[in-house]
Enzyme design. Structure first.
Site, PDB file in Angstrom:
ATOM      1  N   CYS A  88      -2.053  -2.756   7.708  1.00 15.47           N
ATOM      2  CA  CYS A  88      -1.850  -3.699   6.557  1.00 15.47           C
ATOM      3  C   CYS A  88      -0.739  -4.433   6.584  1.00 15.47           C
ATOM      4  O   CYS A  88      -0.393  -5.669   6.108  1.00 15.47           O
ATOM      5  CB  CYS A  88      -2.183  -2.899   5.206  1.00 15.47           C
ATOM      6  SG  CYS A  88      -3.777  -2.307   5.126  1.00 15.47           S
ATOM      7  N   ASP A 147       0.907  -1.136   0.013  1.00 17.20           N
ATOM      8  CA  ASP A 147       0.111   0.051   0.033  1.00 17.20           C
ATOM      9  C   ASP A 147       0.705   1.284  -0.139  1.00 17.20           C
ATOM     10  O   ASP A 147       0.418   2.183   0.714  1.00 17.20           O
ATOM     11  CB  ASP A 147      -0.974   0.066   1.338  1.00 17.20           C
ATOM     12  CG  ASP A 147      -2.014  -1.027   1.211  1.00 17.20           C
ATOM     13  OD1 ASP A 147      -2.176  -1.994   0.293  1.00 17.20           O
ATOM     14  OD2 ASP A 147      -2.871  -1.341   2.148  1.00 17.20           O
ATOM     15  N   ASP A 205      -4.783  -0.829  -2.006  1.00 17.26           N
ATOM     16  CA  ASP A 205      -5.779  -0.520  -1.004  1.00 17.26           C
ATOM     17  C   ASP A 205      -6.840  -0.097  -2.316  1.00 17.26           C
ATOM     18  O   ASP A 205      -6.508   0.994  -2.876  1.00 17.26           O
ATOM     19  CB  ASP A 205      -5.484   0.435   0.183  1.00 17.26           C
ATOM     20  CG  ASP A 205      -6.565   0.041   1.236  1.00 17.26           C
ATOM     21  OD1 ASP A 205      -6.812  -1.092   1.577  1.00 17.26           O
ATOM     22  OD2 ASP A 205      -6.964   1.130   1.849  1.00 17.26           O
ATOM     23  N   HIS A 254     -17.261   2.907   0.982  1.00 20.79           N
ATOM     24  CA  HIS A 254     -16.667   1.738   1.720  1.00 20.79           C
ATOM     25  C   HIS A 254     -17.380   1.740   3.057  1.00 20.79           C
ATOM     26  O   HIS A 254     -17.317   2.837   3.776  1.00 20.79           O
ATOM     27  CB  HIS A 254     -15.540   1.365   1.527  1.00 20.79           C
ATOM     28  CG  HIS A 254     -14.963   0.186   1.817  1.00 20.79           C
ATOM     29  ND1 HIS A 254     -14.450  -0.100   3.009  1.00 20.79           N
ATOM     30  CD2 HIS A 254     -15.157  -1.207   1.194  1.00 20.79           C
ATOM     31  CE1 HIS A 254     -14.139  -1.358   2.985  1.00 20.79           C
ATOM     32  NE2 HIS A 254     -14.462  -1.911   2.043  1.00 20.79           N
ATOM     33  N   LYS A 282      -7.178  -5.023  -3.113  1.00 24.04           N
ATOM     34  CA  LYS A 282      -7.775  -5.457  -1.668  1.00 24.04           C
ATOM     35  C   LYS A 282      -8.620  -4.306  -1.204  1.00 24.04           C
ATOM     36  O   LYS A 282      -8.533  -3.081  -1.332  1.00 24.04           O
ATOM     37  CB  LYS A 282      -6.988  -5.995  -0.711  1.00 24.04           C
ATOM     38  CG  LYS A 282      -5.988  -4.811  -0.323  1.00 24.04           C
ATOM     39  CD  LYS A 282      -4.961  -5.307   0.782  1.00 24.04           C
ATOM     40  CE  LYS A 282      -4.043  -4.284   1.105  1.00 24.04           C
ATOM     41  NZ  LYS A 282      -4.925  -3.225   2.099  1.00 24.04           N
ATOM     42  N   HIS A 317     -10.755   6.959   1.889  1.00 23.48           N
ATOM     43  CA  HIS A 317      -9.248   6.804   1.404  1.00 23.48           C
ATOM     44  C   HIS A 317      -9.158   5.723   0.273  1.00 23.48           C
ATOM     45  O   HIS A 317     -10.219   4.870   0.338  1.00 23.48           O
ATOM     46  CB  HIS A 317      -8.245   6.635   2.575  1.00 23.48           C
ATOM     47  CG  HIS A 317      -8.271   5.204   3.034  1.00 23.48           C
ATOM     48  ND1 HIS A 317      -9.552   5.008   4.030  1.00 23.48           N
ATOM     49  CD2 HIS A 317      -7.991   4.015   2.679  1.00 23.48           C
ATOM     50  CE1 HIS A 317      -9.496   3.662   4.413  1.00 23.48           C
ATOM     51  NE2 HIS A 317      -8.410   3.066   3.443  1.00 23.48           N
TER      52      HIS A 317
HETATM   53  C1  VGL Z   1      -4.629   0.714   5.698  1.00 21.29           C
HETATM   54  C2  VGL Z   1      -6.090   1.549   7.094  1.00 21.29           C
HETATM   55  C3  VGL Z   1      -7.155   1.548   6.098  1.00 21.29           C
HETATM   56  C4  VGL Z   1      -3.183   0.283   5.664  1.00 21.29           C
HETATM   57  C5  VGL Z   1      -5.499   0.575   4.706  1.00 21.29           C
HETATM   58  O1  VGL Z   1      -2.759   0.123   4.399  1.00 21.29           O
HETATM   59  O2  VGL Z   1      -2.441   0.061   6.536  1.00 21.29           O
HETATM   60  N1  VGL Z   1      -4.874   1.122   7.090  1.00 21.29           N
HETATM   61  N2  VGL Z   1      -6.725   0.905   5.037  1.00 21.29           N
HETATM   62 ZN    ZN Z   2      -8.478   1.121   3.561  1.00 20.37          ZN
END
Ligand code: VGL
Ligand code: ZN
Length: 199
Positions: free
Chosen positions: A152, A9, A47, A53, A107, A82
């Site tokens: 993540c 990510d 992400d 969502h 994902k 996000h």
């Molecule tokens: C993530 C919060 C929400 C991450 C992704 O990549 O750690 N954290 N979505």
């Molecule tokens: Zn996310």
């Protein structure tokens, strides 16, 4: 052992100026690029949420970002909107060497379930397909870097260790959100799962 680098990510929304900015998120990009040539395979995760969502606080009346709510699959932190599919915030950081990637795993596309891990959605059951991909390529050793250490990266590393991979997390090439002690808990959880923390 066939060794893959999994880059988690490294997207604009997790970098300074982004919707869910992680402090220093952009600092890790040159180091990750430099690491890529050492691996037999490079895999990026992205992400990738639909607008509206269920992990977005804006979708829950009376809830603010970073509050926790109960979902059918367990507690869920609510985030600012996000990494909405197709937006600049969901794009990889412009400095990331995406050309070197063999595979990009998206994902979080299921509107009803968040997905921190590169392997399973947050119900810990629904697979992303990454395990099958790695198995068919004969990859049994993983090094992980990216964002965020305590969400993540943590979930991906713990799932990978449970699936039987030899897992190293390059903590120097990760940055954390660190919400209410989440970084310390993630370090404990990864260590307990047998993940090697390096860097
Ligand atoms: C993530 C919060 C929400 C991450 C992704 O990549 O750690 N954290 N979505
Ligand atoms: Zn996310």
């Amino acid at each position: 052992m066939t060794h893959a680098l999994i880059v988690i990510d490294v997207q604009n929304d997790f970098c300074p100026g982004g919707a869910l900015a992680v402090a220093g998120g952009d600092e890790i990009v040159p180091g990750i690029n430099a690491l890529m040539s050492e691996f037999a395979a490079v895999i990026l995760t992205q992400d990738w949420h639909p607008a509206g969502h269920s992990s977005f606080a804006s979708n829950h009346a009376g809830k603010a970002p970073f509050e926790v709510t109960g979902m059918p699959y367990g507690p869920q932190v609510l985030w600012p909107d996000h990494c909405v599919q197709g937006t600049p915030g969901a794009a990889f950081h412009a400095g990331l060497d995406t050309d070197r990637a063999d595979m990009i795993v998206r994902k979080g596309y299921n509107p009803a379930i968040d997905s921190y891990s590169a392997f399973f959605e947050n119900d810990h059951e629904t697979p992303t397909g990454l395990h099958g991909y790695l198995q068919t390529r004969g990859i049994d050793r993983l090094t992980m870097a990216g964002l965020a250490t305590d969400f993540c990266v943590n979930f991906s590393a713990v799932d990978a260790a449970r699936l039987g991979y030899d897992v190293t997390v390059r903590t120097d090439l990760c940055r954390a959100i660190d919400l209410d002690g989440s970084l310390a808990a993630a370090v404990d959880g990864m260590t307990a799962a047998g993940v090697t923390l390096a860097g």
